[in-house]
Design an enzyme around this catalytic site. Structure first.
Site, PDB file in Angstrom:
ATOM      1  N   HIS A   1       0.887  -1.313  -0.048  1.00  0.00           N
ATOM      2  CA  HIS A   1       0.322  -0.373  -0.030  1.00  0.00           C
ATOM      3  C   HIS A   1       0.553   1.456   0.048  1.00  0.00           C
ATOM      4  O   HIS A   1       2.039   1.192   0.604  1.00  0.00           O
ATOM      5  CB  HIS A   1      -0.921   0.111   1.336  1.00  0.00           C
ATOM      6  CG  HIS A   1      -2.214  -1.250   1.347  1.00  0.00           C
ATOM      7  ND1 HIS A   1      -2.985  -1.109   2.453  1.00  0.00           N
ATOM      8  CD2 HIS A   1      -2.691  -1.697   0.665  1.00  0.00           C
ATOM      9  CE1 HIS A   1      -3.523  -2.467   2.217  1.00  0.00           C
ATOM     10  NE2 HIS A   1      -3.474  -3.079   0.821  1.00  0.00           N
TER      11      HIS A   1
ATOM     12  N   GLU B   1       1.503   3.824   1.877  1.00  0.00           N
ATOM     13  CA  GLU B   1       1.478   4.308   3.213  1.00  0.00           C
ATOM     14  C   GLU B   1       2.903   3.391   3.700  1.00  0.00           C
ATOM     15  O   GLU B   1       3.225   3.521   4.182  1.00  0.00           O
ATOM     16  CB  GLU B   1       0.521   4.574   4.061  1.00  0.00           C
ATOM     17  CG  GLU B   1      -0.691   5.133   3.862  1.00  0.00           C
ATOM     18  CD  GLU B   1      -2.479   4.641   3.151  1.00  0.00           C
ATOM     19  OE1 GLU B   1      -2.784   5.097   3.153  1.00  0.00           O
ATOM     20  OE2 GLU B   1      -1.857   3.493   2.282  1.00  0.00           O
TER      21      GLU B   1
ATOM     22  N   CYS C   1      -5.173   1.260   6.842  1.00  0.00           N
ATOM     23  CA  CYS C   1      -5.296  -0.363   7.362  1.00  0.00           C
ATOM     24  C   CYS C   1      -4.527  -0.237   8.476  1.00  0.00           C
ATOM     25  O   CYS C   1      -3.699  -0.015   9.004  1.00  0.00           O
ATOM     26  CB  CYS C   1      -5.293  -1.020   5.961  1.00  0.00           C
ATOM     27  SG  CYS C   1      -3.855  -1.154   5.552  1.00  0.00           S
TER      28      CYS C   1
ATOM     29  N   CYS D   1      -0.933  -0.936   7.570  1.00  0.00           N
ATOM     30  CA  CYS D   1      -0.237   0.470   7.287  1.00  0.00           C
ATOM     31  C   CYS D   1      -0.148   1.313   8.425  1.00  0.00           C
ATOM     32  O   CYS D   1       1.153   1.844   8.592  1.00  0.00           O
ATOM     33  CB  CYS D   1      -0.555   1.142   6.181  1.00  0.00           C
ATOM     34  SG  CYS D   1      -1.060   0.845   4.374  1.00  0.00           S
TER      35      CYS D   1
END
Length: 180
Positions: free
Chosen positions: A72, A74, A102, A105
């Site tokens: 991801h 992040e 999430c 992350c």
């Protein structure tokens, strides 16, 4: 950026922006993260974006779009930051994300040492948007819960008032076009 005896950057306490950042700065940074998300989408990736901001609250050190379901925006940005900046510096930096980080992350942000998170739209808003989409099996677990389980503080601002609609707009139609 002050440099310490080790040759690594150090946060100058006098140059560390107040928290939360001013509303106009928050909006500018979220728009920049949304531009990163749109670039990711143009490359066929999921439309999520993140930027890392220096302790001054203005200087963008790095930006990252989503790569895939385990890389991801992040988490990739947090790993890159941890590899390039000392923890004492990152503790005064802000990771700005289009959506609430999430659980994966948030854990990576925590372990990287980044001390501040700013996001535009909540994880629950993303879940409402994507539903049970197989490409985005959302964990409805607030990042504050993940950070609150740690031993050091991570300051969080989000969802930023007035930003959620803009962040969701980038996703409108995307998940329908990318099959169920």
């Amino acid at each position: 950026m002050p440099v310490g005896a080790s040759g690594q950057p150090e946060a100058d306490p006098a140059a560390t922006a107040p928290w939360p950042l001013p509303a106009d700065v928050q909006q500018q940074l979220l728009l920049r993260a949304d531009q990163v998300a749109r670039r990711a989408m143009a490359m066929g990736r999921h439309p999520f974006g993140a930027v890392l901001v220096a302790p001054d609250g203005e200087t963008v050190l790095a930006e990252q779009g989503n790569i895939d379901t385990v890389n991801h925006a992040e988490s990739t940005l947090a790993r890159t930051a941890a590899a390039n900046y000392p923890g004492a510096y990152l503790a005064h930096c802000t990771l700005v994300s289009t959506f609430e980080p999430c659980a994966m992350c948030a854990g990576t942000i925590y372990w990287s040492g980044i001390g501040r998170v700013l996001y535009g739209a909540s994880e629950s808003a993303l879940l409402q948007l994507t539903g049970d989409h197989p490409q985005n099996p959302t964990l409805d677990l607030p990042c504050r819960s993940v950070f609150g389980s740690g031993q050091r503080p991570v300051l969080v601002t989000g969802p930023v008032p007035g930003s959620e609609a803009a962040m969701l707009r980038t996703h409108q139609g995307f998940w329908d076009r990318h099959g169920r």
